[in-house]
Design an enzyme around this catalytic site. Structure first.
Site, mmCIF file in Angstrom:
data_model
loop_
_atom_site.group_PDB
_atom_site.id
_atom_site.type_symbol
_atom_site.label_atom_id
_atom_site.label_comp_id
_atom_site.label_asym_id
_atom_site.label_seq_id
_atom_site.Cartn_x
_atom_site.Cartn_y
_atom_site.Cartn_z
ATOM 1 C CE LYS B 85 -3.991 1.558 2.801
ATOM 2 N NZ LYS B 85 -4.867 1.163 3.936
ATOM 3 C CB SER B 161 -8.217 2.616 2.971
ATOM 4 O OG SER B 161 -7.348 2.093 3.969
ATOM 5 C CB SER B 185 -8.293 -0.382 5.689
ATOM 6 O OG SER B 185 -9.130 0.752 5.761
#
Lengths: 75, 474
Positions: B85, B161, B185
């Site tokens: 990420k 996310s 997330s």
């Protein structure tokens, strides 16, 4: 919290924090503050007693504690 | 076996092949880069690709293996391509955290500890992955970098996310990835993209070198297409780091070696109440499927789950906003439009709400600990429904119309609120075309239990993470 009180609080708090709310952003801010207020009501009835401390516990840092290790550029 | 075939298999099989020198790390990296080049224009999981770095590190590993270096031949993730990420620091890349604002900053000078630990275990970083801005969202509809598309249906969201982290694994671009989970997330995108995700116990993994969202609730963890691969990655990234004040000093508690132990004798129960009421037919069917396979007939309810979820929302809203207060004052227009107004509102919340929320957190943790004395693993849906289409404003659960973006985390938030370890496992055939995830939840520090149950379910064919049927022309 009714809409009138939310508007009054949000405008006053934003002014106190020196946080300008652009006209385009204000309706969304009011809507999200209203959502937060609704959720805060869900907390109001929680059976918390005087002994129910907040979750975070601070750890004191002594002068001779080892320095921080690892990379910390983002945290 | 060719590198392209290995790439869509498991990390464990890749490492075994690289260790045995039946395939090179360089070939694995090239296969990953080629698939990213072919597939990612459609999926949009990657925001950065570090091809030169990856090729250099793979070549260095191959050289050590060719020289007979025994240490390299024993690396548990030898030659496994991975991605992170884009809130993880990667030396030479700006840590954008999904934002427009952060990309003005200087590049990171060193890798985040978890990136460095994975590379020390032989894995090779190939890039950074898309996310909701500052991790505040559950859909990865990022207005700056474009939405990440669900590899199993490009019209649908990947979840967030850590949407890029789940999508890259589901698309077969990499076998494993890293993401973060504050309110769901890791578990939400795992559910929507049909992959395995591990949110370890709060404080288990150091978060320094990653861009924070809510220090009280932030966790980091891996994604994979098998429970065993999750365990391999989790074992490689464990370890204390003083630079994260929440990181707990515990020794290595290896999980991969014991993942095949039987699950007979484990006390397993289904979470009812909130977790049943806010799950649609597909989500309930997925839980029932897992519960049946585990012969879990008992149902338990957690007390005041609605308050716990509310408290997690308020803490996130206030802490996240306080972190960005200076930019909210001076350049609110540069924030993601989908979360900007929520951030601005969060800056204004009364202190009493937040202190009450933190008090409730400890109260809730104590009550749930009592339940976990009697139960080893709890089962709950990971999301209320399968992936909505991109741009959806609402989802409907049993006739109740709920705002789509915050509601995808309704079932994950109460669990991360008290830091319990969770493995999200993907279930198919509960919806016509899409997967949906189930949370396996245990007491703090019992990652071994959720991984063991996840592995058992995968071996039994109850859960699975097939690579999406994508082609370059799609």
């Amino acid at each position: 919290m009714d809409r009138e009180r939310i508007e009054a609080y949000v405008d006053a708090a934003a002014a106190a924090l020196d946080l300008p709310l652009a006209p385009a952003h204000r309706p969304g801010v009011l809507a999200y503050f209203a959502l937060a207020a609704e959720l805060a009501e869900a907390l109001a009835g929680a059976p918390l007693g005087i002994g129910d401390d907040p979750a975070p516990v601070f750890t004191p840092i002594a002068p001779d504690d080892p320095p921080e290790a690892g990379s910390a550029s983002s945290r | 076996m060719r590198a392209g075939e290995l790439l869509v298999g498991t990390a464990g099989a890749i490492a075994a092949a690289v260790q045995a020198r039946t395939i090179s790390a360089a070939a694995m990296v090239d296969a990953s880069l080629a698939r990213i080049g072919a597939i990612d224009p459609a999926v949009n999981a990657f925001t950065d690709v570090v091809a030169e770095r990856a090729r250099a590190r793979a070549a260095a590993l191959d050289k050590r293996l060719a020289e007979g270096d025994e240490g390299s031949a024993a690396l548990p993730l030898a030659g496994v391509p991975f991605a992170v990420k884009n809130l993880f620091d990667v030396a030479g890349l700006t840590t954008r955290a999904g934002s427009k604002i952060e990309r003005e900053k200087a590049p990171a000078s060193v890798d985040a500890p978890l990136v460095a630990r994975l590379e020390r275990a032989g894995a090779v970083l190939v890039g950074g992955l898309n996310m909701d801005e500052y991790a505040y969202g559950f859909t990865t509809e990022n207005s700056h970098d474009g939405p990440t598309r669900n590899p199993h249906d490009l019209a649908r969201v990947a979840g967030g996310s850590s949407g890029g982290s789940a999508a890259a694994v589901a698309a077969g671009e990499v076998p494993v990835s890293l993401g973060s989970d504050t309110n769901g997330s890791i578990r939400v995108p795992s559910s929507l993209c049909g992959v395995f995700g591990l949110k370890p116990t709060y404080g288990r993994l150091p978060r320094n070198g990653s861009y924070p969202f809510v220090a009280s609730l932030d966790h980091l963890g891996p994604f994979a297409r098998s429970a065993h691969d999750l365990a391999l990655v989790y074992d490689a990234i464990q370890g204390f780091d003083r630079a994260d004040p929440a990181c707990v000093e515990r020794g290595l508690e290896a999980t991969a070696a014991t993942i095949g132990e039987p699950v007979d004798g484990l006390r397993i129960a289904v979470l009812g109440g909130w977790f049943r009421e806010l799950a649609d037919g597909s989500a309930r069917a997925a839980v029932d499927c897992v519960a049946t396979a585990l012969r879990a007939h008992r149902e338990v309810e957690l007390p005041r789950v609605e308050s716990a979820r509310a408290a997690a929302f308020l803490i996130s809203n206030a802490e996240g906003a306080a972190l960005h207060l200076a930019d909210l004052r001076s350049r609110a227009g540069d924030f993601e439009p989908l979360s900007r107004d929520r951030f601005l509102a969060g800056a204004l919340l009364p202190a009493a709400w937040i202190v009450q929320a933190q008090r409730l957190r400890r109260w809730f943790a104590l009550r749930v600990a009592e339940i976990l004395r009697e139960v080893d693993v709890l089962i709950a849906p990971a999301t209320p429904c399968v992936a909505p289409t991109i741009g959806s404003e609402t989802i409907e659960i049993h006739g109740r119309r709920l705002p789509a973006r915050p509601s995808l985390g309704l079932l994950t938030q109460p669990i991360s609120f008290i830091g319990l370890p969770v493995c999200a496992v993907p279930v198919w055939r509960c919806h016509a075309t899409m997967p949906i995830g189930v949370q396996l939840i245990a007491a703090p520090w019992r990652e071994d239990l959720v991984l063991r149950v996840a592995h058992h379910l995968q071996q039994a064919g109850v859960v699975d993470a097939p690579v999406a049927a994508l082609t370059a022309s799609r």
